[in-house]
Design a protein around this motif. Structure first.
Motif, mmCIF file in Angstrom:
data_model
loop_
_atom_site.group_PDB
_atom_site.id
_atom_site.type_symbol
_atom_site.label_atom_id
_atom_site.label_comp_id
_atom_site.label_asym_id
_atom_site.label_seq_id
_atom_site.Cartn_x
_atom_site.Cartn_y
_atom_site.Cartn_z
ATOM 1 N N ILE A 71 0.865 -1.173 0.000
ATOM 2 C CA ILE A 71 0.000 0.000 0.000
ATOM 3 C C ILE A 71 0.902 1.224 0.000
ATOM 4 O O ILE A 71 1.660 1.440 0.936
ATOM 5 N N LEU A 72 0.827 2.005 -1.081
ATOM 6 C CA LEU A 72 1.615 3.225 -1.190
ATOM 7 C C LEU A 72 0.740 4.417 -0.822
ATOM 8 O O LEU A 72 -0.392 4.527 -1.286
ATOM 9 N N THR A 73 1.287 5.305 -0.007
ATOM 10 C CA THR A 73 0.558 6.502 0.413
ATOM 11 C C THR A 73 1.373 7.738 0.068
ATOM 12 O O THR A 73 2.576 7.650 -0.160
ATOM 13 N N SER A 74 0.715 8.867 0.068
ATOM 14 C CA SER A 74 1.376 10.117 -0.321
ATOM 15 C C SER A 74 2.128 10.783 0.824
ATOM 16 O O SER A 74 2.907 11.697 0.586
ATOM 17 N N SER A 75 1.913 10.330 2.056
ATOM 18 C CA SER A 75 2.575 10.981 3.185
ATOM 19 C C SER A 75 2.873 9.976 4.290
ATOM 20 O O SER A 75 2.244 8.921 4.380
ATOM 21 N N GLN A 76 3.821 10.340 5.131
ATOM 22 C CA GLN A 76 4.164 9.503 6.285
ATOM 23 C C GLN A 76 2.968 9.384 7.225
ATOM 24 O O GLN A 76 2.688 8.310 7.761
ATOM 25 N N GLU A 77 2.285 10.505 7.421
ATOM 26 C CA GLU A 77 1.132 10.509 8.319
ATOM 27 C C GLU A 77 0.055 9.539 7.838
ATOM 28 O O GLU A 77 -0.465 8.734 8.622
ATOM 29 N N LEU A 78 -0.264 9.590 6.544
ATOM 30 C CA LEU A 78 -1.275 8.680 6.004
ATOM 31 C C LEU A 78 -0.793 7.233 6.102
ATOM 32 O O LEU A 78 -1.570 6.332 6.433
ATOM 33 N N ALA A 79 0.476 6.999 5.837
ATOM 34 C CA ALA A 79 1.021 5.644 5.941
ATOM 35 C C ALA A 79 0.832 5.091 7.354
ATOM 36 O O ALA A 79 0.470 3.921 7.528
ATOM 37 N N VAL A 121 3.173 -1.029 4.107
ATOM 38 C CA VAL A 121 2.510 0.260 3.903
ATOM 39 C C VAL A 121 3.607 1.308 3.896
ATOM 40 O O VAL A 121 4.370 1.402 4.862
ATOM 41 N N GLY A 122 3.699 2.086 2.824
ATOM 42 C CA GLY A 122 4.787 3.043 2.816
ATOM 43 C C GLY A 122 4.666 4.161 1.819
ATOM 44 O O GLY A 122 3.742 4.212 1.009
ATOM 45 N N THR A 123 5.635 5.043 1.914
ATOM 46 C CA THR A 123 5.744 6.156 0.989
ATOM 47 C C THR A 123 6.619 5.706 -0.190
ATOM 48 O O THR A 123 7.534 4.888 -0.020
ATOM 49 N N PRO A 124 6.341 6.223 -1.382
ATOM 50 C CA PRO A 124 7.049 5.744 -2.572
ATOM 51 C C PRO A 124 8.573 5.839 -2.498
ATOM 52 O O PRO A 124 9.264 4.906 -2.914
ATOM 53 N N GLY A 125 9.105 6.919 -1.959
ATOM 54 C CA GLY A 125 10.554 7.074 -1.897
ATOM 55 C C GLY A 125 11.223 5.988 -1.092
ATOM 56 O O GLY A 125 12.197 5.370 -1.532
ATOM 57 N N ARG A 126 10.721 5.712 0.094
ATOM 58 C CA ARG A 126 11.326 4.689 0.951
ATOM 59 C C ARG A 126 11.116 3.292 0.375
ATOM 60 O O ARG A 126 12.014 2.460 0.389
ATOM 61 N N VAL A 127 9.925 3.045 -0.146
ATOM 62 C CA VAL A 127 9.660 1.721 -0.708
ATOM 63 C C VAL A 127 10.582 1.456 -1.893
ATOM 64 O O VAL A 127 11.193 0.380 -1.985
ATOM 65 N N LEU A 160 7.857 8.124 -8.759
ATOM 66 C CA LEU A 160 8.377 7.040 -7.915
ATOM 67 C C LEU A 160 7.388 5.878 -7.867
ATOM 68 O O LEU A 160 7.789 4.704 -7.982
ATOM 69 N N ALA A 161 6.105 6.194 -7.700
ATOM 70 C CA ALA A 161 5.077 5.148 -7.652
ATOM 71 C C ALA A 161 5.017 4.412 -8.989
ATOM 72 O O ALA A 161 4.890 3.181 -9.011
#
Length: 176
Positions: A71-79, A121-127, A160-161
């Motif tokens: 699950i990719l999210t747009s922000s750390q908070e949402l993740a 569950v993560g942000t695109p950059g880190r994933v 990134l996604a």
């Protein structure tokens, strides 16, 4: 979807969470995702989108088989919000959920990946970083969610996604 369509282990949680009937988005996407179809779901905030994609996809995940749902999210908070919801429901199926977000300790995340969590569950950059380091095994992933894809587009993270999507098997169920 009605509560009777849910895994038996979730019946009590559904009721104790105060749900009486599924929301429109939950009702529409549940059978599609459960059958392996890709879905684009659009619904207002607070309408139950997270559970709409999460519950049918969690039912396709096998315990102990490592990274299967991303699950990719747009922000750390949402993740972190999605991680908490996912953990609440996944634990009842004995599934592990791991957040992979920038700003967190990469070495610690790599260590936790060794436990083969089924849900990431993560942000695109880190994933993408962890995929390039060969710490996230993309060949095992059979479901991908771009949560709040409109925000991913706005924030420029879509490149990134998109790159991540090219590294995931083509047959994976995709939800946006």
């Amino acid at each position: 979807m009605t509560a009777t369509y849910l895994a038996e282990v979730w019946q009590e949680k559904w009721q104790s969470s105060g749900f009486s009937a599924p929301s429109l988005i939950q009702d529409r996407v549940y059978p599609l995702l459960k059958s392996g179809q890709s879905v684009v779901g659009v619904s207002p905030t607070g309408s139950g989108k997270t559970l709409a994609y999460l519950l049918p996809l969690l039912e396709t995940v096998k315990v102990g088989e490592g990274n299967q749902l991303l699950i990719l999210t747009s922000s750390q908070e949402l993740a972190m919000q999605v991680t908490q919801v996912a953990r609440d429901w996944a634990q009842l199926l004995d599934l592990q959920v791991l957040p992979l977000i920038g700003g967190a300790n990469t070495k610690r995340q790599i260590e936790k990946l060794k436990a083969k969590p089924e849900v990431l569950v993560g942000t695109p950059g880190r994933v993408l970083e962890l995929i390039k380091l060969k710490k996230v095994k993309t060949q095992q992933i059979h479901g991908v969610v771009l949560d709040e894809v409109d925000q991913l587009l706005k924030e420029g993270a879509f490149g990134l996604a998109s790159k991540i999507l090219t590294l995931i098997p083509k047959q994976a169920t995709r939800s946006f």
